[in-house]
Scaffold this motif. Sequence first.
Motif, mmCIF file in Angstrom:
data_model
loop_
_atom_site.group_PDB
_atom_site.id
_atom_site.type_symbol
_atom_site.label_atom_id
_atom_site.label_comp_id
_atom_site.label_asym_id
_atom_site.label_seq_id
_atom_site.Cartn_x
_atom_site.Cartn_y
_atom_site.Cartn_z
ATOM 1 N N ASP A 147 0.841 -1.214 0.000
ATOM 2 C CA ASP A 147 0.000 0.000 0.000
ATOM 3 C C ASP A 147 0.867 1.252 0.000
ATOM 4 N N PHE A 148 1.956 1.242 0.783
ATOM 5 C CA PHE A 148 2.845 2.400 0.818
ATOM 6 C C PHE A 148 3.481 2.640 -0.551
ATOM 7 N N VAL A 149 3.986 1.565 -1.181
ATOM 8 C CA VAL A 149 4.631 1.711 -2.494
ATOM 9 C C VAL A 149 3.644 2.263 -3.505
ATOM 10 N N ALA A 150 2.423 1.714 -3.502
ATOM 11 C CA ALA A 150 1.415 2.175 -4.460
ATOM 12 C C ALA A 150 1.060 3.639 -4.208
ATOM 13 N N ALA A 151 0.870 4.025 -2.926
ATOM 14 C CA ALA A 151 0.511 5.413 -2.613
ATOM 15 C C ALA A 151 1.647 6.368 -2.957
ATOM 16 N N PHE A 152 2.898 5.949 -2.692
ATOM 17 C CA PHE A 152 4.046 6.812 -2.988
ATOM 18 C C PHE A 152 4.170 7.051 -4.494
ATOM 19 N N GLU A 153 3.981 5.987 -5.289
ATOM 20 C CA GLU A 153 4.100 6.156 -6.736
ATOM 21 C C GLU A 153 2.957 6.990 -7.305
ATOM 22 N N ARG A 154 1.760 6.859 -6.715
ATOM 23 C CA ARG A 154 0.654 7.690 -7.177
ATOM 24 C C ARG A 154 0.923 9.167 -6.900
ATOM 25 N N GLU A 155 1.548 9.430 -5.749
ATOM 26 C CA GLU A 155 1.744 10.815 -5.349
ATOM 27 C C GLU A 155 2.976 11.439 -6.002
ATOM 28 N N TYR A 156 4.054 10.646 -6.133
ATOM 29 C CA TYR A 156 5.320 11.239 -6.564
ATOM 30 C C TYR A 156 5.900 10.593 -7.822
ATOM 31 N N GLY A 157 5.174 9.662 -8.414
ATOM 32 C CA GLY A 157 5.653 9.034 -9.631
ATOM 33 C C GLY A 157 6.538 7.826 -9.337
ATOM 34 N N SER A 158 6.991 7.199 -10.406
ATOM 35 C CA SER A 158 7.781 5.966 -10.267
ATOM 36 C C SER A 158 9.270 6.194 -10.442
ATOM 37 N N SER A 159 9.688 7.474 -10.368
ATOM 38 C CA SER A 159 11.105 7.765 -10.587
ATOM 39 C C SER A 159 11.913 7.728 -9.290
ATOM 40 N N GLY A 160 11.256 7.440 -8.162
ATOM 41 C CA GLY A 160 11.946 7.434 -6.883
ATOM 42 C C GLY A 160 12.643 6.117 -6.609
ATOM 43 N N PRO A 161 13.094 5.906 -5.395
ATOM 44 C CA PRO A 161 13.756 4.646 -5.025
ATOM 45 C C PRO A 161 12.813 3.460 -5.203
ATOM 46 N N ASN A 162 13.392 2.322 -5.427
ATOM 47 C CA ASN A 162 12.613 1.089 -5.612
ATOM 48 C C ASN A 162 12.331 0.465 -4.246
ATOM 49 N N PHE A 163 11.272 0.976 -3.587
ATOM 50 C CA PHE A 163 10.904 0.429 -2.300
ATOM 51 C C PHE A 163 10.422 -1.015 -2.461
ATOM 52 N N VAL A 164 10.895 -1.906 -1.576
ATOM 53 C CA VAL A 164 10.476 -3.307 -1.655
ATOM 54 C C VAL A 164 9.079 -3.438 -1.069
ATOM 55 N N GLY A 165 8.280 -4.273 -1.679
ATOM 56 C CA GLY A 165 6.908 -4.479 -1.215
ATOM 57 C C GLY A 165 6.814 -5.620 -0.236
ATOM 58 N N GLU A 166 7.509 -5.494 0.908
ATOM 59 C CA GLU A 166 7.491 -6.541 1.918
ATOM 60 C C GLU A 166 7.750 -5.921 3.279
ATOM 61 N N GLY A 167 7.490 -6.696 4.335
ATOM 62 C CA GLY A 167 7.668 -6.198 5.688
ATOM 63 C C GLY A 167 9.103 -5.819 5.988
ATOM 64 N N PHE A 168 9.279 -5.083 7.110
ATOM 65 C CA PHE A 168 10.611 -4.570 7.450
ATOM 66 C C PHE A 168 11.619 -5.693 7.641
ATOM 67 N N MET A 169 11.248 -6.742 8.376
ATOM 68 C CA MET A 169 12.205 -7.804 8.654
ATOM 69 C C MET A 169 12.601 -8.550 7.389
#
Length: 461
Positions: A147-169
């Motif tokens: 959800d965070f990755v999707a919201a970040f890309e909607r707000e700021y585009g896909s040119s940012g860092p490649n956040f992994v779509g998984e839990g912190f650990m």
Amino acid sequence: MGDVADKLAYFQAITGLEDADLCTEILAAHDWDLELAISSFTTSVNPTTDTDIPPQPHPNNHVPSAPDLQPLPQPPPGLAWKLITLPVSVVSGSLGLISGAIGLGLWAAGGVLSYSLGLVGLGSAPSSSSSSAPLVSVSAATSEALDFVAAFEREYGSSGPNFVGEGFMDALQRSRNSFKLLFVYLHSPDHPDTPSFCHRTLCSETIAAFVNENFVCWGGSIRASEGFKMSNSLKASRFPFCALVMAATNQRIALLQQVEGPKSSAELLVTLQRVLEESSPVLVAARLDAEERRNNMRLREEQDAAYRAALEADQARERQRREEEERLAREAAEAERKRQEEEEARERAAQEAAEKEAALAKMRQEKAQSLGEEPEKGPDVTQVLVRFPNGERKGRRFHSTATLQSLYDYVDSLGSLEADSYSLVSNFPRVVYGQEKLALSLKEAGLHPQASLFVELSSLE
């Protein structure tokens, strides 16, 4: 959680709150329902824009606010300047990990913390314990990250860092496995500096490329459960907030650097480059150590395989040798059995022959005795000449009243025949004196006063 003390301790471990009275008041407001109190505490977060401190829970829930977070002191020089203990729920809520030693090894350098490359391992962490009930399930932690990755890309585009779509650990373990640091970004959606920082710094081509190349990147919103807990663990007091961490032992992470407040892309890049340069020897050494261990493991596996192959070959040869010995033993036993059988057969045959010869000798003796003394010549005496198949001739005198059986007994007593079946025959005229005439006297048979007979062997049909 059966009693009040256990619930209070668990609530403090999950929320990071150290004030026991505050935790007691929160639990009491929710009738000591542990899951309801934690859910209310984590979902009511709405950070303010002017203090950068996670906000208070909603008043209707009667949950007091989280304690104020004081600004952290400047880190001392060196690489790993602080160890952070992670909340139980963060550790237990990630895939394949439990609250306990996560087996990642302590990485440190720069003379501040000594490190051991032997602690940096590639083995998987222990499986999830059935006795702990994670409050954030695997799917929930992953869902928050996606959800965070999707919201970040909607707000700021896909040119940012490649956040992994998984839990912190899971992201932390990914960084460990790839021998990279973990870049952590905690997102405060309502902070006034957040949009500018994300557009101009975080999503700049330079920063995005550098982060994607050199780090594993994980982001979380402080409105979400895991993001909020990480903000408590890292003591985030100002936003935007970034941190560089690596795995440590005993449910902890090593905090290498934190960046708080708005920073330009140039300032952030200098910080990232410096930390990466300082940590590079540790990462390279860890990678080389892991490769050496993999090579050693592969060598051991090859040696084990060669040993097993040699052992199997030896076992096959030993098995073949035993089978050959068993075959030779069987053949020797069979030959001995046959030899014994043949020996026994010869002994039986010899015994039977001896018995037969003894019986014949006894029979000849008995028949010779039955003939009595040979009579002197006289008018009532018949002269009989017997010719055998081998040309031998035998003669004897008999009383004319003697039966033909006496002639047969006489021939048998001589022992000149090996055949058991024969007949006495005269030539002129040819007369066969067979079994039907044995009772006739010599005179009645026309053999008196003299007769010449030959032995005719009976043919076997």
